[in-house]
Design an enzyme around this catalytic site. Structure first.
Site, PDB file in Angstrom:
ATOM      1  N   LYS A  83       0.856  -1.187   0.000  1.00  0.00           N
ATOM      2  CA  LYS A  83       0.000   0.000   0.000  1.00  0.00           C
ATOM      3  C   LYS A  83       0.893   1.238   0.000  1.00  0.00           C
ATOM      4  O   LYS A  83       1.799   1.363   0.837  1.00  0.00           O
ATOM      5  CB  LYS A  83      -0.851  -0.036   1.270  1.00  0.00           C
ATOM      6  CG  LYS A  83      -2.219   0.588   1.136  1.00  0.00           C
ATOM      7  CD  LYS A  83      -3.008   0.246   2.388  1.00  0.00           C
ATOM      8  CE  LYS A  83      -4.253   1.070   2.498  1.00  0.00           C
ATOM      9  NZ  LYS A  83      -4.883   0.899   3.813  1.00  0.00           N
TER      10      LYS A  83
HETATM   11  C1  E4P Z   1      -8.233   1.855   3.913  1.00  0.00           C
HETATM   12  O1  E4P Z   1      -7.448   1.075   3.460  1.00  0.00           O
HETATM   13  C2  E4P Z   1      -8.030   2.573   5.171  1.00  0.00           C
HETATM   14  O2  E4P Z   1      -7.266   1.764   6.024  1.00  0.00           O
HETATM   15  C3  E4P Z   1      -9.313   2.864   5.902  1.00  0.00           C
HETATM   16  O3  E4P Z   1     -10.444   2.445   5.186  1.00  0.00           O
HETATM   17  C4  E4P Z   1      -9.394   4.245   6.436  1.00  0.00           C
HETATM   18  O4  E4P Z   1     -10.608   4.393   7.124  1.00  0.00           O
HETATM   19  P1  E4P Z   1     -10.885   5.575   8.171  1.00  0.00           P
HETATM   20  O5  E4P Z   1     -11.174   6.816   7.385  1.00  0.00           O
HETATM   21  O6  E4P Z   1     -12.071   5.100   8.936  1.00  0.00           O
HETATM   22  O7  E4P Z   1      -9.638   5.699   9.012  1.00  0.00           O
END
Ligand code: E4P
Length: 217
Positions: A83
């Site tokens: 990522k």
């Molecule tokens: C996606 O890969 C992120 O880890 C996640 O969905 C972020 O979510 P949040 O906005 O609730 O922190």
């Protein structure tokens, strides 16, 4: 639509994977920090529990650092997806990862123009953050629809991974807008099963069945 769990909690992942409905897992630096565990150990454990893609995020902000970290993360297991943030350096790294056959999830996407660049860089997944956009007064689901239209116009293979999901309605809307996958906090995943009429209906069926005095087995 593929459903991923957005958590590093291996006990929860194991429990929910037993439903047979979990297609993958995503994590991010904040979630790893919250777990209080070493990233390499957590990602290895998750990869043992889930056959599908497991996103592990780099912490470097320069392309060279992202490449070094990403190669190390990718070496943990064949289902690791590296990522990277949707920045200029992130997309330089994405391009190189694509050349090396390493899968990527380009995260922190907040505009269709960013998603276009991620696809051109060869991202395996792009993660538009629905909830955070909505919190900001923007239209998170509209972004999914825009990205879908652009990717279809040019036959991009990059999969749209709806992220920052807050509730089951977000999942439904993302599916209708054409997202390929959604990553959900475990609580939202559990909420997907529920409807008050299902509970009410089942209670009634069980009550009526008990009155028959029958047994199927
Ligand atoms: C996606 O890969 C992120 O880890 C996640 O969905 C972020 O979510 P949040 O906005 O609730 O922190």
């Amino acid at each position: 639509m593929q459903l991923f769990l957005d958590t590093p909690d291996t006990a929860l992942i194991q429990e929910l994977a037993e439903t047979g409905l979990v297609d993958g897992v995503t994590t991010n630096p904040s979630l790893i920090a919250k777990s209080g565990r070493p990233i390499l150990e957590v990602i290895a454990e998750i990869c043992d529990l889930v056959e599908g893609p497991v996103s592990a995020e780099v912490a470097a902000t320069q392309a060279t650092g992202m490449l070094a970290e990403g190669r190390k993360l990718a070496a943990i297991a064949p289902n690791v997806v590296v990522k990277v943030p949707l920045t200029r350096d992130g997309l330089i790294a994405t391009n190189e990862f694509a050349r090396e056959g390493i899968q990527t999830n380009v995260t922190l996407c907040f505009s269709a123009a960013q998603a276009l660049l991620a696809a051109k860089a060869g991202a395996t997944y792009v993660s538009p953050f629905i909830g955070r956009l909505d919190d900001h007064g923007a239209d998170g689901m509209g972004l999914i629809a825009e990205i879908r239209a652009i990717y279809d116009n040019y036959d991009f293979d990059t999969e749209i991974l709806a992220a920052s999901i807050r509730n089951p309605a977000h999942v439904t809307a993302a599916a209708l807008a054409g997202a390929d996958c959604a990553t959900l906090p475990p609580a939202v995943f559990n909420d997907l099963f529920k409807h008050p009429l299902t509970e009410k209906g089942l209670e009634q069926f069980m009550g009526d069945w008990a009155k028959t005095g029958q047994s199927i087995l």
